[in-house]
Design a protein around this motif. Sequence first.
Motif, PDB file in Angstrom:
ATOM      1  N   ARG A  49      30.600  37.369  -8.719  1.00  0.00           N
ATOM      2  CA  ARG A  49      31.169  38.712  -8.491  1.00  0.00           C
ATOM      3  C   ARG A  49      32.686  38.624  -8.286  1.00  0.00           C
ATOM      4  NH1 ARG A  49      28.171  39.731  -4.736  1.00  0.00           N
ATOM      5  NH2 ARG A  49      29.520  39.463  -2.957  1.00  0.00           N
ATOM      6  N   GLU A  50      33.118  37.629  -7.528  1.00  0.00           N
ATOM      7  CA  GLU A  50      34.562  37.513  -7.267  1.00  0.00           C
ATOM      8  C   GLU A  50      35.336  37.248  -8.557  1.00  0.00           C
ATOM      9  OE1 GLU A  50      34.405  36.041  -2.612  1.00  0.00           O
ATOM     10  OE2 GLU A  50      34.838  34.554  -4.182  1.00  0.00           O
ATOM     11  N   LYS A  51      34.739  36.453  -9.444  1.00  0.00           N
ATOM     12  CA  LYS A  51      35.417  36.184 -10.726  1.00  0.00           C
ATOM     13  C   LYS A  51      35.483  37.468 -11.556  1.00  0.00           C
ATOM     14  CE  LYS A  51      36.958  33.627 -14.252  1.00  0.00           C
ATOM     15  NZ  LYS A  51      36.124  32.802 -15.114  1.00  0.00           N
ATOM     16  N   THR A  71      23.855  46.191 -11.929  1.00  0.00           N
ATOM     17  CA  THR A  71      24.238  45.483 -10.709  1.00  0.00           C
ATOM     18  C   THR A  71      23.400  44.239 -10.406  1.00  0.00           C
ATOM     19  OG1 THR A  71      22.818  46.995  -9.465  1.00  0.00           O
ATOM     20  CG2 THR A  71      25.167  47.549  -9.597  1.00  0.00           C
ATOM     21  N   ALA A  72      22.145  44.219 -10.851  1.00  0.00           N
ATOM     22  CA  ALA A  72      21.270  43.096 -10.510  1.00  0.00           C
ATOM     23  C   ALA A  72      21.871  41.786 -11.018  1.00  0.00           C
ATOM     24  CB  ALA A  72      19.878  43.302 -11.112  1.00  0.00           C
ATOM     25  N   GLY A  73      21.967  40.821 -10.151  1.00  0.00           N
ATOM     26  CA  GLY A  73      22.522  39.519 -10.521  1.00  0.00           C
ATOM     27  C   GLY A  73      23.963  39.348 -10.098  1.00  0.00           C
ATOM     28  N   VAL A  74      24.638  40.474  -9.836  1.00  0.00           N
ATOM     29  CA  VAL A  74      26.057  40.413  -9.467  1.00  0.00           C
ATOM     30  C   VAL A  74      26.270  40.924  -8.041  1.00  0.00           C
ATOM     31  CG1 VAL A  74      28.388  41.163 -10.080  1.00  0.00           C
ATOM     32  CG2 VAL A  74      26.716  40.708 -11.889  1.00  0.00           C
ATOM     33  N   PHE A  75      25.543  41.961  -7.676  1.00  0.00           N
ATOM     34  CA  PHE A  75      25.652  42.525  -6.328  1.00  0.00           C
ATOM     35  C   PHE A  75      24.354  42.241  -5.568  1.00  0.00           C
ATOM     36  CE2 PHE A  75      28.675  44.764  -8.856  1.00  0.00           C
ATOM     37  CZ  PHE A  75      29.766  44.899  -8.009  1.00  0.00           C
ATOM     38  N   PRO A  76      24.465  41.849  -4.301  1.00  0.00           N
ATOM     39  CA  PRO A  76      23.247  41.581  -3.541  1.00  0.00           C
ATOM     40  C   PRO A  76      22.419  42.850  -3.387  1.00  0.00           C
ATOM     41  CG  PRO A  76      25.215  41.388  -2.143  1.00  0.00           C
ATOM     42  CD  PRO A  76      25.689  41.636  -3.526  1.00  0.00           C
ATOM     43  N   ILE A  77      21.137  42.730  -3.657  1.00  0.00           N
ATOM     44  CA  ILE A  77      20.219  43.862  -3.497  1.00  0.00           C
ATOM     45  C   ILE A  77      19.071  43.381  -2.620  1.00  0.00           C
ATOM     46  CG2 ILE A  77      18.596  45.424  -4.659  1.00  0.00           C
ATOM     47  CD1 ILE A  77      20.400  45.216  -7.154  1.00  0.00           C
ATOM     48  N   ASN A  78      18.926  44.019  -1.477  1.00  0.00           N
ATOM     49  CA  ASN A  78      17.787  43.726  -0.609  1.00  0.00           C
ATOM     50  C   ASN A  78      17.001  45.024  -0.456  1.00  0.00           C
ATOM     51  OD1 ASN A  78      16.236  43.614   1.970  1.00  0.00           O
ATOM     52  ND2 ASN A  78      17.021  41.525   1.967  1.00  0.00           N
ATOM     53  N   VAL A  79      15.820  45.053  -1.054  1.00  0.00           N
ATOM     54  CA  VAL A  79      15.066  46.312  -1.122  1.00  0.00           C
ATOM     55  C   VAL A  79      14.707  46.820   0.274  1.00  0.00           C
ATOM     56  CG1 VAL A  79      14.173  45.985  -3.455  1.00  0.00           C
ATOM     57  CG2 VAL A  79      12.897  45.028  -1.517  1.00  0.00           C
ATOM     58  N   LYS A  80      14.518  45.936   1.209  1.00  0.00           N
ATOM     59  CA  LYS A  80      14.159  46.358   2.568  1.00  0.00           C
ATOM     60  C   LYS A  80      15.369  46.964   3.270  1.00  0.00           C
ATOM     61  CE  LYS A  80      10.047  45.170   2.127  1.00  0.00           C
ATOM     62  NZ  LYS A  80       9.123  46.273   1.894  1.00  0.00           N
ATOM     63  N   GLU A  81      16.483  46.239   3.221  1.00  0.00           N
ATOM     64  CA  GLU A  81      17.683  46.717   3.915  1.00  0.00           C
ATOM     65  C   GLU A  81      18.237  47.994   3.286  1.00  0.00           C
ATOM     66  OE1 GLU A  81      20.437  43.469   3.935  1.00  0.00           O
ATOM     67  OE2 GLU A  81      19.130  42.215   5.183  1.00  0.00           O
ATOM     68  N   MET A  82      18.016  48.179   1.995  1.00  0.00           N
ATOM     69  CA  MET A  82      18.577  49.337   1.306  1.00  0.00           C
ATOM     70  C   MET A  82      17.582  50.491   1.190  1.00  0.00           C
ATOM     71  SD  MET A  82      20.543  47.067  -1.573  1.00  0.00           S
ATOM     72  CE  MET A  82      21.958  47.976  -2.155  1.00  0.00           C
ATOM     73  N   PHE A 137      35.588  48.502 -21.390  1.00  0.00           N
ATOM     74  CA  PHE A 137      35.788  47.051 -21.321  1.00  0.00           C
ATOM     75  C   PHE A 137      34.939  46.554 -20.155  1.00  0.00           C
ATOM     76  CE2 PHE A 137      39.680  46.606 -23.982  1.00  0.00           C
ATOM     77  CZ  PHE A 137      40.014  47.951 -24.111  1.00  0.00           C
ATOM     78  N   SER A 138      34.088  45.592 -20.384  1.00  0.00           N
ATOM     79  CA  SER A 138      33.242  45.108 -19.284  1.00  0.00           C
ATOM     80  C   SER A 138      33.230  43.578 -19.293  1.00  0.00           C
ATOM     81  CB  SER A 138      31.832  45.684 -19.391  1.00  0.00           C
ATOM     82  OG  SER A 138      31.296  45.515 -20.681  1.00  0.00           O
ATOM     83  N   PHE A 139      33.277  43.018 -18.100  1.00  0.00           N
ATOM     84  CA  PHE A 139      33.635  41.606 -17.942  1.00  0.00           C
ATOM     85  C   PHE A 139      32.485  40.752 -17.410  1.00  0.00           C
ATOM     86  CE2 PHE A 139      37.079  44.584 -17.054  1.00  0.00           C
ATOM     87  CZ  PHE A 139      37.883  44.332 -18.158  1.00  0.00           C
ATOM     88  N   SER A 140      32.558  39.485 -17.767  1.00  0.00           N
ATOM     89  CA  SER A 140      31.588  38.493 -17.295  1.00  0.00           C
ATOM     90  C   SER A 140      32.373  37.373 -16.630  1.00  0.00           C
ATOM     91  CB  SER A 140      30.811  37.935 -18.496  1.00  0.00           C
ATOM     92  OG  SER A 140      30.310  36.640 -18.233  1.00  0.00           O
ATOM     93  N   HIS A 141      31.704  36.642 -15.740  1.00  0.00           N
ATOM     94  CA  HIS A 141      32.410  35.510 -15.125  1.00  0.00           C
ATOM     95  C   HIS A 141      32.685  34.414 -16.138  1.00  0.00           C
ATOM     96  CE1 HIS A 141      28.377  33.817 -15.045  1.00  0.00           C
ATOM     97  NE2 HIS A 141      28.855  32.660 -14.651  1.00  0.00           N
TER      98      HIS A 141
END
Lengths: 378, 78
Positions: free
Chosen positions: A271-273, A176-187, A354-358
């Motif tokens: 992520r949207e792509k 997920t890193a790089g594609v989904f926002p990760i905020n260690v404090k909020e999560m 099958f795994s995709f990239s933008h």
Amino acid sequence: MIYLDNAATTQTKPEEVINAVVDAMHRLGNAGRGAHGASLGASRTVFDTRVLLQEFFGAEDPRCMVFTANSTESLNIAIKGVLSKGDHVIATVLDHNSVLRPVYSLEEQGIEHSFINADPMGNPVYEDFEKLIRPNTKAIVCTHGSNVTGNLVDIKRVGEIAHRHGLIFIVDASQTAGVFPINVKEMGIDILCFTGHKGLLGPQGTGGMYVRNGVDVKPLLHGGTGVQSYNEHQPSEMPTKLEAGTLNGHGIAGLDAALRYINRYGMTSIREKEESLMKRFYEGVKSIPDVRIYGDFSSFHRCGIVSLNIGDYDSSEVSDELFTRFGVATRPGAHCAPLMHKAMGTEEQGVVRFSFSHFNSEAEIDEAIKAVNILATE
Amino acid sequence: MRQKELKLVMTFHTTSDAMAFEKQCKTDGAPGRMIPVPRAITAGCGLSWCASPDDKGALLNVIRKLSLSNTDLYQCMV
């Protein structure tokens, strides 16, 4: 070749990442090993990347960011560094062998474990986390996204459970890193483990971890640090405590460029792509006779992965046909996630992932759909 | 070898702290440069910040700004 194995590693990297590695190999010395220009250049690059990662993951201090070679190293440091004899740890069946094997290896040291099961859609049974907590439970380890199904895990929800019980929460963000926002404090993440060569678009051999201030992680490796040379012990200060030996300065220079690329291009756009390509592929194959798709597709807010089987065909044979006849690169088998396959009943057959990239195009997706269609119907 | 001069030398426990300090000095325009830690202070390697003793105030401001706790200031011949 149509490369659809981006969950293993993103093959297409931004050109600036490649250029940054080449430039670093021409220019950089060893970080923290002297005060001459080449060494200082490496130290500055490493520190700049540390700051970028701190900002990227919402960490409190650049010293919380540790460089490793990959997620596996990070997870080994985290799991072996926080658990001691008599402790109990909870992981999930969604987890990769980079979590499972360190956990199994600690059995010999008297460290117990339990696994959270998956429901029929491949999601963790969240209600079971609290049921499995024991008086000696020390930590919960959990993936952010399954590398087999692409299902996302509600990390904030698990983090709240962990903290309600005073447990250390370790998250594997490999997919997920790089594609989904990760905020260690909020999560509510105490230790975040990530690799640089997948969604972060950096070189292989880069990775790292976030360790919250105040969480004591014993070093896995002891060795040269460029500082405190007459200290017989590994220095206790972060991040040096967990960074013995020469860092991958050349790779980190590439990771630095990759982080800047993601910040500029926009994680949301990436992520949207990926979600759009995943949806296109899913819609294209879901109605093909004998095609069975695994995972939860009630939402397309998920990792860019579609795993499937065609009838009873061995996933390895299907993947091989896809590549040799159609030039479509996929990953068959167990994906180093044995418990996920046991939960899905695919231990024998495996699945074709099958795994995709933008960087993939819609035309490539359409070719892959056509290939699956031919294999399933001929 | 050149003649030694009295200098203000600041030591750090990690390279990361040294780099954070250097970066902040550049931002703030605080004078000095990184040098290997002089043996008169420690033989244990690492980086240190070397400046004129007159610049002590500016360097202390940088330390306060970064909340660096593991630093030591020395005056020695460099």
